[in-house]
Design a protein around this motif. Structure first.
Motif, PDB file in Angstrom:
ATOM      1  N   UNK A   1       8.492  32.831  41.965  1.00  0.00           N
ATOM      2  CA  UNK A   1       8.904  31.579  42.596  1.00  0.00           C
ATOM      3  C   UNK A   1       7.917  30.495  42.215  1.00  0.00           C
ATOM      4  N   UNK A   2       8.363  29.244  42.256  1.00  0.00           N
ATOM      5  CA  UNK A   2       7.461  28.149  41.926  1.00  0.00           C
ATOM      6  C   UNK A   2       7.913  26.848  42.535  1.00  0.00           C
ATOM      7  N   UNK A   3       6.980  25.894  42.588  1.00  0.00           N
ATOM      8  CA  UNK A   3       7.246  24.553  43.093  1.00  0.00           C
ATOM      9  C   UNK A   3       7.079  23.546  41.969  1.00  0.00           C
ATOM     10  N   UNK A   4       8.056  22.670  41.802  1.00  0.00           N
ATOM     11  CA  UNK A   4       7.973  21.579  40.840  1.00  0.00           C
ATOM     12  C   UNK A   4       7.763  22.112  39.420  1.00  0.00           C
ATOM     13  N   UNK A   5       6.635  21.776  38.776  1.00  0.00           N
ATOM     14  CA  UNK A   5       6.369  22.296  37.434  1.00  0.00           C
ATOM     15  C   UNK A   5       6.295  23.815  37.452  1.00  0.00           C
ATOM     16  N   UNK A   6       5.808  24.383  38.565  1.00  0.00           N
ATOM     17  CA  UNK A   6       5.781  25.835  38.710  1.00  0.00           C
ATOM     18  C   UNK A   6       7.173  26.431  38.791  1.00  0.00           C
ATOM     19  N   UNK A   7       8.105  25.705  39.390  1.00  0.00           N
ATOM     20  CA  UNK A   7       9.495  26.170  39.455  1.00  0.00           C
ATOM     21  C   UNK A   7      10.117  26.206  38.067  1.00  0.00           C
TER      22      UNK A   7
ATOM     23  N   UNK B   1      12.450  21.979  41.135  1.00  0.00           N
ATOM     24  CA  UNK B   1      12.129  22.065  39.713  1.00  0.00           C
ATOM     25  C   UNK B   1      13.257  21.602  38.811  1.00  0.00           C
ATOM     26  N   UNK B   2      13.037  21.798  37.513  1.00  0.00           N
ATOM     27  CA  UNK B   2      13.972  21.389  36.462  1.00  0.00           C
ATOM     28  C   UNK B   2      14.356  22.620  35.663  1.00  0.00           C
ATOM     29  N   UNK B   3      15.654  22.819  35.397  1.00  0.00           N
ATOM     30  CA  UNK B   3      16.072  24.050  34.715  1.00  0.00           C
ATOM     31  C   UNK B   3      15.662  24.085  33.244  1.00  0.00           C
TER      32      UNK B   3
END
Length: 336
Positions: free
Chosen positions: A168-174, A196-198
């Motif tokens: 799992x991640x948040x923002x750039x981590x996502x 995040x961004x796909x």
């Protein structure tokens, strides 16, 4: 003569008092400045609150070196094999900050799983962002490889169940979490993208800016329905509809491209609100009864971890508890 001496004595004492006062003020100011300067370094080395072990580590590969932290719950038995949750922080965060904000360790202690927090190097990105977008030069793939090195190391040295690993991640981590899964789908049972961004939306820092604003087209995932059905892990997307840093459009696209790759169709959105927390709209994308992707759109949430710890950057305590949602979603995949 005596009058001049008395006057000189008065001036000397006044000067001495002024000098002492100035010295004390300068010392206090210097101490405060030093404390402010050292505060981030101290915070990075202070374990998050709670029982259990906070273990430092280093992953080394052909593309570089990355530090990581591992949370191990207390009293792990020698015959146990615990699930592993990989958590990738966002920009301007590190492992300690992300652990404190999400409070995932608290859930891990209760539910008995380990949590791995890989950490981006500030020499690789000044703001500590994972370079998920830099696929044109291959730097994104190099960082993904280092994260896999950290996972492999933990699986080798700790009592981890290798078949129960999620990320799992948040923002750039996502965005890095999703990229990681597209390169190693067989290694993960679930993936979670929070704000995040796909993958397939950017290939450079310039195109990443357009992607953040929702102005880039996302390429289809490089997967077939057969691959998805065999080993492509289900996706949970959480995104605030008040996010002005990463457009909420990206959350919808992430769930849709994941579903399209599997031939899944969206069900009816359902509205949920728990107490006074922000409301959320939940949509499941299913194929043959199996959930391929779930989109959670949180009303009123900006660019922050939903339901995170109070007074932490990129954390909003008023949102529904994302950490609980993440574990509930991941645990279902582990059981299935």
């Amino acid at each position: 003569m005596k009058k001049r001496l008395r006057t000189s004595s008065v001036w000397a004492k006044a000067f001495e008092r002024s000098f002492v006062a100035m010295t004390r003020t300068a010392t206090q100011s210097g101490t405060r400045a030093l404390t402010r300067a050292l505060k981030p370094a101290v915070a990075r080395r202070t374990p998050p609150p709670g029982a259990g072990a906070w273990i430092p580590g280093v992953a080394i590969g052909s593309t570089g070196v990355r530090r990581f932290r591992l949370y191990r719950p207390p009293d792990v038995r020698i015959d146990e094999r615990l699930p592993l949750m990989v958590m990738l922080h966002g920009c301007d965060q590190d492992a300690n900050a992300f652990a404190a904000s999400t409070r995932m360790n608290r859930i891990a202690m209760r539910e008995r799983f380990m949590v791995l927090y890989p950490e981006q190097d500030r020499l690789a990105n000044a703001r500590g962002c994972w370079n998920w977008f830099d696929t044109g030069t291959g730097r994104a793939y190099g960082e993904a490889a280092l994260i896999m090195k950290a996972i492999d190391q933990v699986c080798l040295l700790q009592p981890v169940d290798r078949v129960r690993v999620a990320v799992a991640g948040l923002s750039a981590g996502a965005s890095m979490a999703a990229l990681l899964v597209t390169r190693h789908p067989e290694r993960f049972k679930a993936v979670v993208m929070h704000s995040g961004i796909p993958p397939g939306t950017a290939h450079s820092s310039l195109s990443a800016l357009g992607a953040m604003q929702g102005r880039r087209r996302t390429l289809p995932l490089a997967a077939t329905p057969v691959t998805m059905e065999a080993n492509w892990p289900p996706l949970l997307v959480i995104h605030g509809d008040a996010d002005i840093i990463v457009s909420p459009h990206n959350g919808h696209v992430a769930a849709q491209v994941w579903a399209d790759a599997a031939g899944a169709r969206p069900g009816q959105a359902r509205s949920i609100q728990r107490g006074k927390r922000y409301p959320m709209s939940v949509t499941d994308f299913k194929r043959k009864g199996d959930t391929v992707a779930t989109l959670v759109a949180v009303g009123g949430l900006a660019h922050a971890w939903s339901g995170g710890a109070a007074n932490k950057p990129f954390s909003d305590k008023r949102g529904p508890d994302a950490s609980r949602m993440v574990w509930a979603f991941v645990a279902r995949q582990f059981r299935d």
